[in-house]
Design a protein around this motif. Structure first.
Motif, PDB file in Angstrom:
ATOM      1  N   ALA A 310       0.844  -1.195   0.000  1.00  0.00           N
ATOM      2  CA  ALA A 310       0.000   0.000   0.000  1.00  0.00           C
ATOM      3  C   ALA A 310       0.880   1.245   0.000  1.00  0.00           C
ATOM      4  CB  ALA A 310      -0.916   0.005   1.220  1.00  0.00           C
ATOM      5  N   PRO A 311       0.705   2.140  -0.972  1.00  0.00           N
ATOM      6  CA  PRO A 311       1.566   3.323  -1.051  1.00  0.00           C
ATOM      7  C   PRO A 311       1.341   4.269   0.122  1.00  0.00           C
ATOM      8  CG  PRO A 311      -0.263   3.487  -2.605  1.00  0.00           C
ATOM      9  CD  PRO A 311      -0.305   2.102  -2.043  1.00  0.00           C
ATOM     10  N   GLY A 312       2.414   4.916   0.569  1.00  0.00           N
ATOM     11  CA  GLY A 312       2.329   5.899   1.631  1.00  0.00           C
ATOM     12  C   GLY A 312       2.262   5.327   3.023  1.00  0.00           C
ATOM     13  N   THR A 313       2.399   3.988   3.151  1.00  0.00           N
ATOM     14  CA  THR A 313       2.339   3.323   4.448  1.00  0.00           C
ATOM     15  C   THR A 313       3.561   2.429   4.606  1.00  0.00           C
ATOM     16  OG1 THR A 313      -0.079   3.279   4.311  1.00  0.00           O
ATOM     17  CG2 THR A 313       0.935   1.863   5.956  1.00  0.00           C
ATOM     18  N   PRO A 314       4.201   2.430   5.774  1.00  0.00           N
ATOM     19  CA  PRO A 314       5.378   1.569   5.972  1.00  0.00           C
ATOM     20  C   PRO A 314       5.039   0.100   5.738  1.00  0.00           C
ATOM     21  CG  PRO A 314       5.144   3.148   7.771  1.00  0.00           C
ATOM     22  CD  PRO A 314       3.898   3.242   6.967  1.00  0.00           C
ATOM     23  N   ARG A 315       5.971  -0.617   5.147  1.00  0.00           N
ATOM     24  CA  ARG A 315       5.774  -2.048   4.916  1.00  0.00           C
ATOM     25  C   ARG A 315       5.979  -2.813   6.212  1.00  0.00           C
ATOM     26  NH1 ARG A 315       6.482  -4.120  -0.360  1.00  0.00           N
ATOM     27  NH2 ARG A 315       7.553  -5.931   0.525  1.00  0.00           N
ATOM     28  N   GLY A 316       5.148  -3.834   6.412  1.00  0.00           N
ATOM     29  CA  GLY A 316       5.275  -4.680   7.586  1.00  0.00           C
ATOM     30  C   GLY A 316       3.965  -4.816   8.330  1.00  0.00           C
ATOM     31  N   VAL A 317       4.061  -5.313   9.573  1.00  0.00           N
ATOM     32  CA  VAL A 317       2.885  -5.542  10.399  1.00  0.00           C
ATOM     33  C   VAL A 317       2.567  -4.279  11.207  1.00  0.00           C
ATOM     34  CG1 VAL A 317       1.872  -6.905  12.257  1.00  0.00           C
ATOM     35  CG2 VAL A 317       3.362  -8.006  10.573  1.00  0.00           C
ATOM     36  N   VAL A 318       1.348  -3.801  11.091  1.00  0.00           N
ATOM     37  CA  VAL A 318       0.882  -2.639  11.841  1.00  0.00           C
ATOM     38  C   VAL A 318      -0.052  -3.128  12.942  1.00  0.00           C
ATOM     39  CG1 VAL A 318      -0.370  -0.451  11.746  1.00  0.00           C
ATOM     40  CG2 VAL A 318       1.037  -1.176   9.800  1.00  0.00           C
ATOM     41  N   VAL A 319       0.230  -2.719  14.171  1.00  0.00           N
ATOM     42  CA  VAL A 319      -0.637  -3.028  15.309  1.00  0.00           C
ATOM     43  C   VAL A 319      -1.488  -1.801  15.618  1.00  0.00           C
ATOM     44  CG1 VAL A 319      -0.756  -3.713  17.724  1.00  0.00           C
ATOM     45  CG2 VAL A 319       1.038  -4.640  16.250  1.00  0.00           C
ATOM     46  N   MET A 320      -2.813  -1.993  15.646  1.00  0.00           N
ATOM     47  CA  MET A 320      -3.758  -0.917  15.971  1.00  0.00           C
ATOM     48  C   MET A 320      -4.304  -1.148  17.372  1.00  0.00           C
ATOM     49  SD  MET A 320      -5.605  -0.814  12.248  1.00  0.00           S
ATOM     50  CE  MET A 320      -5.073  -2.477  11.835  1.00  0.00           C
ATOM     51  N   ILE A 321      -4.244  -0.122  18.188  1.00  0.00           N
ATOM     52  CA  ILE A 321      -4.628  -0.207  19.600  1.00  0.00           C
ATOM     53  C   ILE A 321      -5.650   0.885  19.876  1.00  0.00           C
ATOM     54  CG2 ILE A 321      -3.757  -0.306  21.962  1.00  0.00           C
ATOM     55  CD1 ILE A 321      -0.893  -0.331  20.514  1.00  0.00           C
ATOM     56  N   SER A 322      -6.737   0.549  20.566  1.00  0.00           N
ATOM     57  CA  SER A 322      -7.773   1.556  20.812  1.00  0.00           C
ATOM     58  C   SER A 322      -8.535   1.250  22.087  1.00  0.00           C
ATOM     59  CB  SER A 322      -8.743   1.619  19.623  1.00  0.00           C
ATOM     60  OG  SER A 322      -9.705   2.636  19.802  1.00  0.00           O
ATOM     61  N   THR A 323      -9.033   2.303  22.702  1.00  0.00           N
ATOM     62  CA  THR A 323      -9.925   2.169  23.856  1.00  0.00           C
ATOM     63  C   THR A 323     -10.774   3.421  23.954  1.00  0.00           C
ATOM     64  OG1 THR A 323     -10.032   1.550  26.198  1.00  0.00           O
ATOM     65  CG2 THR A 323      -8.462   3.252  25.615  1.00  0.00           C
ATOM     66  N   LYS A 421       7.897  19.790  -2.519  1.00  0.00           N
ATOM     67  CA  LYS A 421       8.004  18.521  -3.223  1.00  0.00           C
ATOM     68  C   LYS A 421       6.818  17.614  -2.882  1.00  0.00           C
ATOM     69  CE  LYS A 421      13.034  18.890  -3.393  1.00  0.00           C
ATOM     70  NZ  LYS A 421      14.337  18.358  -2.960  1.00  0.00           N
ATOM     71  N   ASP A 422       6.666  16.563  -3.653  1.00  0.00           N
ATOM     72  CA  ASP A 422       5.483  15.710  -3.579  1.00  0.00           C
ATOM     73  C   ASP A 422       5.423  14.976  -2.241  1.00  0.00           C
ATOM     74  OD1 ASP A 422       3.267  14.256  -4.126  1.00  0.00           O
ATOM     75  OD2 ASP A 422       4.198  12.923  -5.587  1.00  0.00           O
ATOM     76  N   SER A 423       4.279  15.118  -1.545  1.00  0.00           N
ATOM     77  CA  SER A 423       4.126  14.482  -0.233  1.00  0.00           C
ATOM     78  C   SER A 423       3.639  13.047  -0.346  1.00  0.00           C
ATOM     79  CB  SER A 423       3.146  15.282   0.631  1.00  0.00           C
ATOM     80  OG  SER A 423       1.865  15.313   0.023  1.00  0.00           O
ATOM     81  N   ASP A 424       3.247  12.597  -1.554  1.00  0.00           N
ATOM     82  CA  ASP A 424       2.711  11.243  -1.710  1.00  0.00           C
ATOM     83  C   ASP A 424       3.743  10.172  -1.374  1.00  0.00           C
ATOM     84  OD1 ASP A 424       0.329  12.311  -2.469  1.00  0.00           O
ATOM     85  OD2 ASP A 424       0.626  12.010  -4.627  1.00  0.00           O
ATOM     86  N   SER A 425       5.024  10.513  -1.475  1.00  0.00           N
ATOM     87  CA  SER A 425       6.069   9.528  -1.217  1.00  0.00           C
ATOM     88  C   SER A 425       6.436   9.426   0.265  1.00  0.00           C
ATOM     89  CB  SER A 425       7.329   9.881  -2.018  1.00  0.00           C
ATOM     90  OG  SER A 425       7.808  11.174  -1.664  1.00  0.00           O
ATOM     91  N   VAL A 426       5.831  10.249   1.101  1.00  0.00           N
ATOM     92  CA  VAL A 426       6.137  10.241   2.537  1.00  0.00           C
ATOM     93  C   VAL A 426       5.298   9.170   3.220  1.00  0.00           C
ATOM     94  CG1 VAL A 426       6.086  11.577   4.675  1.00  0.00           C
ATOM     95  CG2 VAL A 426       6.718  12.692   2.521  1.00  0.00           C
ATOM     96  N   ASP A 427       5.955   8.188   3.853  1.00  0.00           N
ATOM     97  CA  ASP A 427       5.248   7.143   4.597  1.00  0.00           C
ATOM     98  C   ASP A 427       4.779   7.681   5.943  1.00  0.00           C
ATOM     99  OD1 ASP A 427       5.643   5.366   2.584  1.00  0.00           O
ATOM    100  OD2 ASP A 427       7.301   4.293   3.529  1.00  0.00           O
ATOM    101  N   MET A 428       3.595   7.291   6.358  1.00  0.00           N
ATOM    102  CA  MET A 428       3.098   7.730   7.653  1.00  0.00           C
ATOM    103  C   MET A 428       2.049   6.769   8.186  1.00  0.00           C
ATOM    104  SD  MET A 428       0.005   8.688   6.388  1.00  0.00           S
ATOM    105  CE  MET A 428      -0.681   9.482   7.808  1.00  0.00           C
TER     106      MET A 428
END
Length: 491
Positions: A310-323, A421-428
């Motif tokens: 997925a473009p613009g997102t770091p590669r790997g496992v993402v953990v989502m935490i919420s309460t 410069k183009d912000s689309d290449s910035v992972d976040m």
């Protein structure tokens, strides 16, 4: 319904919105209802589109008859900074619609096109859709609905886009949400603006609402017409701000030109940040929230996602935490505290002991509560082992919730963006807060974080170290926020 006044619509001073008079509604419209099958068959067989006796209301049995159903019906009127044709195209395009309303629509699918419209436009287009509507909390299940959406041009300046539930066509024994005639009436104004009347008209059977959220739902603000209306206004306000910045670039000195390009790029990246945050609450049968498997973590929920390309997102496992937690502090006070960059060190574990401030502030909509900011985290004097850190942050309201959404950005990425410069290449990865009203004295704070996982996690398994990290992050953040707010409220 959209054009009627009292007694069909009555202004509720407590809710600060117009609500439907159900008795008057039934008196005027209940006797006009054919079955939905008759309507679709009538249209498919070439019947005229003009059906003055059809208001789209379908008699549908709710899924759980032991739980009483509740009417949620309201109306909101506003001016949107775009012409009617573009609004209609957005509403009839399921991807664009779910993107504009990503704070409400978890997921949406176009199940089929029944009529394409006349003369190559959307006049008379009829399609079948499914969608899930959500509040920003892991504790509240999304509402799922099947419905038909129909667009029609009434005159040269006026369009109608209307929805009605389809549970009689797509049977579902667990139906808890029925969409009676809803939608919007769009009238073109001068200078390419639109006067929009939005109607929400739903029957709901919510038997599984947590106690904490019952007042929010009982008040009718959770999915009110005003929430949809303000979300749409904010989206097109943003485009107007971006266009204004683009126009200001013309004929300006190079320095000013780069500064405005940088601000425009920040706003584009902030919009991506909001979408990233809203995907946290997207429901998926294969990726459900799980309570944290640790003592005291029963109210903290986690899920994981593997990102490969997925473009613009770091590669790997993402953990989502919420309460979600209840706070004895009014909604607006919580929002003001959390959105202020100068307060970040008081609750952010990574910024604790540092100096934090708003380095840049850009209004993003007509409501002054809506803005994009760049928060800088400066290490204490003498700490040479830490470098400056930045957070790109957007704060906004949709009349129900107040949101503070942010993503860490390193100094080199900030410089790259501010150079135009183009912000689309910035992972976040986005994290943030949603503050919902509860009572006049209290509010509900939902926090959601996204972290890259260095352990080997799966949707079914979270390693002990990741469990401990999630528990500490949420528990200590909640404690710091409560302590700061309670201290401030004491003075």
């Amino acid at each position: 319904m959209a054009q009627q006044q009292e007694p069909l619509w009555q202004f509720d001073t407590n809710k600060q919105t117009e609500v439907l008079n159900e008795v008057e509604y039934k008196r005027r419209f209940a006797h006009l209802d054919p079955t939905l099958e008759e309507i679709i068959k009538f249209i498919a067989n070439g019947g005229p589109i003009d059906m003055p006796n059809f208001n789209g209301n379908v008699d549908i049995e709710m899924g759980n008859s032991s739980i009483p159903s509740v009417i949620e019906a309201s109306r909101a009127i506003g001016i949107v900074l775009v012409d009617p044709i573009n609004l209609v195209h957005m509403l009839m395009d399921v991807d664009k619609w779910s993107c504009v309303f990503s704070n409400i629509v978890s997921k949406a699918t176009n199940l089929g096109l029944l009529l394409t419209g006349r003369d190559g436009n959307l006049n008379g287009a009829l399609q079948v859709m499914s969608a899930q509507f959500h509040l920003p909390s892991p504790l509240v299940r999304p509402r799922e609905v099947y419905f038909a959406r129909y667009s029609r041009q009434l005159d040269f300046k006026t369009w109608l886009v209307a929805d009605v539930s389809l549970e009689s066509v797509y049977p579902n024994p667990l139906v808890q949400y029925k969409r009676r005639p809803s939608g919007c009436l769009i009238h073109g104004l001068q200078s390419g603006l639109s006067l929009v009347t939005w109607v929400e008209n739903n029957v709901v059977c919510d038997g599984s609402i947590p106690e904490m959220f019952r007042q929010t739902f009982k008040s009718g603000v959770a999915f009110s017409a005003k929430r949809w209306m303000l979300t749409m206004e904010r989206h097109y306000d943003r485009y107007a701000v971006l266009q204004k910045q683009q126009n200001q670039l013309l004929g300006q000195p190079l320095l000013d030109n780069n500064v405005r390009k940088g601000q425009k790029n920040l706003m584009k990246l902030a919009e991506r940040t909001i979408k990233s945050y809203n995907t946290i609450f997207s429901s998926c049968n294969e990726n459900q929230w799980m309570p944290l498997s640790i003592h005291g973590g029963e109210d903290i929920f986690v899920k994981t996602n593997m990102n490969l390309d997925a473009p613009g997102t770091p590669r790997g496992v993402v953990v989502m935490i919420s309460t979600s937690v209840w706070l004895p502090i009014p909604q607006n006070d919580v929002f003001k505290f959390l959105r202020a960059g100068g307060n970040r060190w008081k609750w952010d574990l990574l910024s604790y002991g540092c100096m934090t401030r708003d380095a840049l502030h850009i209004p993003s909509a007509r409501d002054p509560a809506n803005s994009v900011s760049l928060v800088i985290v400066e290490p204490p004097n003498g700490r040479t082992n830490k470098s400056e850190m930045f957070y790109l942050q957007e704060s906004f309201t949709d009349s129900t919730g107040m949101y503070i959404i942010f993503a860490p950005v390193d100094a080199s990425a900030v410089q790259y963006i501010m150079e135009g410069k183009d912000s689309d290449s910035v992972d976040m990865l986005a994290s943030g807060f949603a503050v919902l009203p509860c009572t006049s004295e209290g509010s509900i704070l939902t926090m959601a974080f996204q972290l890259m996982d260095e352990e080997i996690s799966t949707p079914e398994y979270l390693p002990p170290h990741s469990v401990s990290t999630a528990n500490r992050l949420v528990s200590e953040t909640v404690s710091l926020i409560k302590a700061s707010l309670m201290f401030n409220s004491a003075f």
